[in-house]
Scaffold this active site. Structure first.
Site, short mmCIF file in Angstrom:
data_model
loop_
_atom_site.label_atom_id
_atom_site.label_comp_id
_atom_site.label_asym_id
_atom_site.label_seq_id
_atom_site.Cartn_x
_atom_site.Cartn_y
_atom_site.Cartn_z
N LYS A 1 0.91 -1.18 0.16
CA LYS A 1 -0.07 -0.08 0.02
C LYS A 1 0.68 1.30 -0.09
CE LYS A 1 -3.64 -2.51 2.08
NZ LYS A 1 -4.70 -2.55 3.18
N GLN B 1 -4.90 -1.68 9.32
CA GLN B 1 -4.73 -3.05 8.69
C GLN B 1 -5.38 -4.07 9.80
OE1 GLN B 1 -3.69 -3.59 5.53
NE2 GLN B 1 -4.17 -5.75 5.73
N ASP C 1 -11.27 2.47 3.68
CA ASP C 1 -11.56 1.34 3.56
C ASP C 1 -13.17 0.95 3.13
OD1 ASP C 1 -9.84 -0.80 3.57
OD2 ASP C 1 -9.03 -0.36 5.63
N1 GUN Z 1 -7.35 -7.18 5.86
C1 GUN Z 1 -7.76 -7.85 4.76
N2 GUN Z 1 -8.32 -6.88 3.94
C2 GUN Z 1 -8.10 -5.78 4.37
C3 GUN Z 1 -8.68 -4.49 3.80
O1 GUN Z 1 -9.05 -4.49 2.66
N3 GUN Z 1 -8.56 -3.38 4.56
C4 GUN Z 1 -7.86 -3.60 5.75
N4 GUN Z 1 -7.66 -2.22 6.63
N5 GUN Z 1 -7.60 -4.65 6.29
C5 GUN Z 1 -7.48 -5.85 5.59
#
Ligand code: GUN
Length: 283
Positions: free
Chosen positions: A53, A97, A120
């Protein structure tokens, strides 16, 4: 043999478009989109995602900040950082996350994020707006799925869409998004009585169950468009989706591979959401 939908290429196209938009936004308003990523603990997959990211942010010309905490950090500490980031004008997106360690409530953490910075799309405010048909931020993986379908030109309106899996991150928000795009939507799960009968009706089939190669050719009809959200590591180290790719590709009109299908789209859509948050802030 099906047409393979190239998620890697489509994700890169989206990332290039975002990069150009960032230059325009910067020139016009001086605003640089900023994303803050919070990582708690040492989960290896989470560490890889966070690194990816951040690299994507850099490529797009974003400001990117990382906040790392040990697995035993207090929930209060995370809440306090989020509160600071909510008021930070350089930051337009906040991402925590997941999964978080057991002693921290994901719900409390997500609800502490300013919904305008919830890139998100997990905050109940954003989920509520998706529900009523007036969305702001939407979850990145289902958004990426819509982008794949749209850019492959296969269409959504009026289609019989079947989703296998009802998670908060993929299945449920995707059902609302496809409904808003006028598909007829069915959501299947572990208690669905006759799964092959339901999946066999699908013109658009989205597999998001997290079970390796569970969708087999006897479960789909000819000409189906198949989107595979699964990422499963087999004992021999091989990465497979929720769809038995080779045999289903014989019947499908279009299919996404694993890896290189839905996966790359999630980060591309995260950039798009963060850019949108920065643009909204500039108005
Ligand atoms: N863990 C697995 N997929 C995601 C996601 O799309 N966003 C976040 N923040 N954590 C994750």
């Amino acid at each position: 043999m099906a047409i393979i939908i190239d998620g890697k290429k489509i994700a890169q196209d989206v990332r290039n478009e975002v990069k150009e938009e960032v230059l325009r936004l910067k020139a016009k308003t001086g605003i640089v989109p900023g994303l803050a990523v919070i990582l708690v603990g040492e989960d290896p997959a989470s560490k890889i995602y966070v690194r990816m990211k951040e690299a994507a942010c850099e490529e797009a010309g974003f400001l990117s900040r990382e906040y790392k905490f040990p697995a035993d950090v207090d929930e209060g500490k995370i809440l306090s950082i989020i509160s600071d980031l909510n008021r930070d004008d350089e930051i337009h997106g906040i991402l925590v996350q997941l999964p978080l360690p057991g002693h921290i409530s994901s719900d409390s953490i997500i609800e502490a994020i300013d919904p305008r910075k919830d890139v998100d799309g997990f905050h109940p405010y954003n989920i509520g707006h998706l529900f009523t048909g007036n969305p702001f931020h939407m979850a990145c993986t289902p958004l990426g799925i819509l982008e794949l379908i749209d850019r492959s030109g296969t269409g959504i309106e009026g289609k019989e869409a079947v989703i296998v899996g009802r998670s908060n991150i993929v299945g449920k928000p995707l059902a609302l998004m496809l409904l808003a795009r006028h598909a007829t939507v069915t959501v299947c799960h572990t208690r669905t009585r006759d799964l092959p009968e339901v999946t066999g009706r699908a013109e658009l089939l989205i597999a998001a169950a997290g079970r390796p190669e569970m969708i087999t050719k006897d479960m789909v009809r000819d000409g189906v468009v198949v989107i595979d959200v699964g990422i499963n590591r087999l004992d021999d180290g091989k990465l497979v989706g929720d769809v038995a790719f080779q045999e289903v590709a014989e019947k499908a009109s279009h299919i996404t591979p694993v890896p290189g299908g839905v996966g790359p789209m999630t980060i591309a859509m995260l950039l798009k959401n963060t850019l949108n948050a920065a643009v909204a802030r500039s108005k």
